[in-house]
Design an enzyme around this catalytic site. Structure first.
Site, PDB file in Angstrom:
ATOM      1  CG  ASP A  63      -2.036   1.284   1.755  1.00 31.18           C
ATOM      2  OD1 ASP A  63      -2.242   1.220   0.493  1.00 31.18           O
ATOM      3  OD2 ASP A  63      -2.200   1.559   2.808  1.00 31.18           O
ATOM      4  CG  HIS A  73      -6.422   6.407   4.619  1.00 23.51           C
ATOM      5  ND1 HIS A  73      -5.412   5.329   4.086  1.00 23.51           N
ATOM      6  CD2 HIS A  73      -6.311   7.216   5.917  1.00 23.51           C
ATOM      7  CE1 HIS A  73      -4.657   5.831   4.248  1.00 23.51           C
ATOM      8  NE2 HIS A  73      -4.614   6.714   5.319  1.00 23.51           N
ATOM      9  CB  CYS A 103      -9.261   5.676  -0.319  1.00 19.24           C
ATOM     10  SG  CYS A 103      -8.032   5.987   0.591  1.00 19.24           S
ATOM     11  CB  CYS A 145      -2.664   1.171  -2.980  1.00 15.87           C
ATOM     12  SG  CYS A 145      -2.611   2.931  -3.060  1.00 15.87           S
TER      13      CYS A 145
HETATM   14  N1  DGL Z   1      -3.854   3.617   0.125  1.00 14.74           N
HETATM   15  C1  DGL Z   1      -4.100   4.742  -0.548  1.00 14.74           C
HETATM   16  C2  DGL Z   1      -5.310   4.748  -1.877  1.00 14.74           C
HETATM   17  O1  DGL Z   1      -6.269   3.129  -1.657  1.00 14.74           O
HETATM   18  C3  DGL Z   1      -4.506   6.170   0.700  1.00 14.74           C
HETATM   19  C4  DGL Z   1      -3.872   7.612  -0.339  1.00 14.74           C
HETATM   20  C5  DGL Z   1      -3.373   7.951  -1.119  1.00 14.74           C
HETATM   21  O2  DGL Z   1      -2.317   7.422  -1.096  1.00 14.74           O
HETATM   22  O3  DGL Z   1      -3.579   8.655  -1.708  1.00 14.74           O
HETATM   23  O4  DGL Z   1      -5.781   5.257  -2.570  1.00 14.74           O
END
Ligand code: DGL
Length: 271
Positions: free
Chosen positions: A10, A190, A188, A73
């Site tokens: 990720d 998060h 995403c 990710c």
């Molecule tokens: N792991 C990223 C996603 O799922 C988190 C946010 C990022 O890196 O901008 O898109």
């Protein structure tokens, strides 16, 4: 039976939610996780850069003899899944196809069955990967996407159940709710931590957690290919490219406090 580990990566620690789901579903599997915290976030970067980062991490995981790679990710899955699949001869899974499949299933049963909403980073929205994945399953379903960049910072700050989070949810979701969205993909890593805040504002919306869906898909593919390790040690190795003060707090937020240690590992091929 295959005792080799599964590689998961990720842009940061958010993908630990995917590891957690994989551990719950496949407790015997050994997982090697790499979170690219030193180069986080990916969501505001160009496709070329995200592909380069994803390739570097994949090379590292392959050097550890993994039997499967799970791109936890969404932003990397959107930018690099096809490239990594072409370049590697082990199964490479991304969160987007799994999330899209689950969303289509839920949409078929929802009152506005021809509509799916997606919230994600700018890069994921721009790639239209969720739109393409949904249309490859059900071309008649309309996908309404919104980038919800602030959600990433709110989660990193630990503001997962605050008034500001509910206000941000309204700002990002209200117009697609008004258009009829009742199935919403959390596109995403998060965003699963914001489920409660989103549900407080929109109790009628069904949320799709792409991370949980990809964990089920990993289990299915390992079983199909006779690659499972159900009686294995169930260990997890966590590596990140930077260790910051907030890392422990984030690790606990995403993964719970089970005493697992994080080690620093830099894999930038240009250093
Ligand atoms: N792991 C990223 C996603 O799922 C988190 C946010 C990022 O890196 O901008 O898109």
């Amino acid at each position: 039976m295959d005792p080799r580990p599964i590689g998961v990566f990720d842009s940061g620690v958010g993908g630990l939610t995917v590891c957690k789901a994989m551990k719950d579903i496949m407790p015997g599997e050994h997982i090697i996780y790499f979170g690219d915290t030193g180069r986080f976030p990916y969501g505001t970067r160009s496709i070329e850069t995200i592909i380069r980062y994803s390739r570097e991490i994949t090379e590292y995981l392959k050097s550890r003899d993994v039997k499967m790679i799970v791109i936890a990710c969404n932003t990397s899955s959107a930018a690099a899944l096809d490239v990594l699949r072409r370049e590697n001869d082990i199964p490479v899974l991304g969160v987007i196809d799994a999330g899209a499949r689950a969303a289509c299933k839920k949409a078929e049963m929802a009152p506005h069955g021809d509509l799916i909403g997606v919230i994600a980073t700018r890069a994921t929205v721009k790639s239209e990967s969720y739109v393409k994945a949904v249309h490859s399953i059900s071309p008649r379903i309309k996908v309404l996407q919104r980038h919800a960049t602030i959600f990433v910072s709110l989660t990193e700050e630990g503001w997962i159940d605050e008034e500001v989070t509910r206000l941000a949810a309204k700002k990002y979701i209200q117009d697609i709710f008004d258009e009829g969205v009742r199935v919403l993909v959390l596109g995403c890593t998060h965003f699963p931590l914001l489920k409660k805040a989103i549900k407080d504002v929109y109790p009628d919306i069904e949320l799709v957690d792409s991370g949980i869906e990809v964990a089920w898909e990993a289990q299915r593919i390992l079983a199909e290919k006779s690659l499972e390790n159900s009686g294995g040690d169930g260990g997890i190795e966590l590596y990140t490219s930077d260790i910051t003060d907030s890392m422990e707090r984030l690790k606990e937020l995403f993964f719970g406090n089970n005493g697992t240690k994080i080690s620093k590992l830099i894999i930038d091929s240009r250093i």
